[in-house]
Design an enzyme around this catalytic site. Structure first.
Site, PDB file in Angstrom:
ATOM      1  CE  LYS A   1      -4.210   0.852   2.512  1.00  0.00           C
ATOM      2  NZ  LYS A   1      -4.785   0.798   3.654  1.00  0.00           N
TER       3      LYS A   1
HETATM    4  C1  E4P Z   1      -8.198   1.769   3.324  1.00  0.00           C
HETATM    5  O1  E4P Z   1      -7.375   0.863   2.776  1.00  0.00           O
HETATM    6  C2  E4P Z   1      -8.143   2.552   4.573  1.00  0.00           C
HETATM    7  O2  E4P Z   1      -7.441   1.499   5.410  1.00  0.00           O
HETATM    8  C3  E4P Z   1      -9.130   2.947   5.345  1.00  0.00           C
HETATM    9  O3  E4P Z   1     -10.379   2.581   4.585  1.00  0.00           O
HETATM   10  C4  E4P Z   1      -8.936   4.348   5.728  1.00  0.00           C
HETATM   11  O4  E4P Z   1     -10.015   4.691   6.540  1.00  0.00           O
HETATM   12  P1  E4P Z   1     -10.216   5.458   7.694  1.00  0.00           P
HETATM   13  O5  E4P Z   1     -10.761   6.940   6.974  1.00  0.00           O
HETATM   14  O6  E4P Z   1     -11.527   4.930   8.266  1.00  0.00           O
HETATM   15  O7  E4P Z   1      -8.966   5.900   8.225  1.00  0.00           O
END
Ligand code: E4P
Length: 222
Positions: A83
């Site tokens: 990622k």
């Molecule tokens: C996606 O891969 C992220 O981990 C996640 O959806 C981030 O979301 P948040 O806004 O709840 O931190």
């Protein structure tokens, strides 16, 4: 549409795997903090529990650092997706990782043009953060629609993975626009099963069945 669990908590991953419904997991540094363990143990264990893709985030903000971390993360397991934030150095690193055959998830995306760049760099997934855009007074679902259109226009293979999902309607909208995948927190995943009429009608059926004559030796074990 693939359903991913957005969590680094092993209890949640185990439960979701047991339900037989998730296709993969997405983690991020905040999720690992919440999970409370050491990433050296958490990441391999999630990769062992889940047969599908597991997104694990890089921390470096320069392309060489991201590349170095990405290679090491990809070595954890065959199902790791590296990622990478969609900053300039991140897009560069996605190109480098992609050239080495390492799968990537271009994350923290808030504009369709970031998504275009990520696709051109060869990202495997693009993660627009719907809920965070909603909180900023914009329309997260509109962003996802625009990305879908751009990818369809040019035949990009990068998969649209809707993220920062805040409620089941985000999941529904993702499915309606043709997202390839949607990642959600455990409570939202659990909520997908629910409707009060399902519970009400099931209760009625089971209670009526009590009045039906017993079928000795039949399939219901009466
Ligand atoms: C996606 O891969 C992220 O981990 C996640 O959806 C981030 O979301 P948040 O806004 O709840 O931190």
């Amino acid at each position: 549409m693939k359903i991913f669990l957005d969590s680094a908590r092993l209890d949640e991953v185990r439960q979701a795997v047991d339900w037989g419904i998730i296709n993969g997991v997405t983690t991020n540094p905040s999720h690992v903090k919440t999970a409370g363990g050491n990433p050296s143990e958490i990441y391999p264990e999630i990769c062992r529990l889940v047969s599908g893709p597991v997104s694990i985030e890089t921390i470096a903000t320069d392309a060489e650092g991201i590349l170095r971390e990405g290679r090491a993360l990809a070595a954890i397991s065959d199902n790791v997706i590296v990622k990478v934030p969609v900053i300039r150095e991140g897009i560069k690193a996605i190109g480098m990782l992609s050239a080495e055959g390492i799968s990537t998830n271009a994350t923290i995306a808030f504009t369709p043009l970031q998504a275009l760049l990520a696709a051109k760099a060869g990202a495997t997934y693009i993660s627009p953060f719907l809920g965070r855009l909603d909180s900023a007074g914009q329309q997260g679902v509109e962003l996802a629609k625009q990305i879908r259109t751009i990818y369809n226009n040019y035949g990009f293979k990068t998969q649209l993975l809707t993220a920062a999902i805040r409620h089941p309607d985000h999941v529904l909208q993702s499915a309606l626009i043709g997202a390839d995948a949607c990642t959600m927190a455990f409570p939202i995943l659990a909520d997908l099963y629910n409707h009060h009429l399902t519970d009400q009608v099931l209760h009625q059926f089971l209670s009526d069945w009590e009045e039906v004559p017993k079928w000795k030796g039949g399939p219901y074990g009466d």
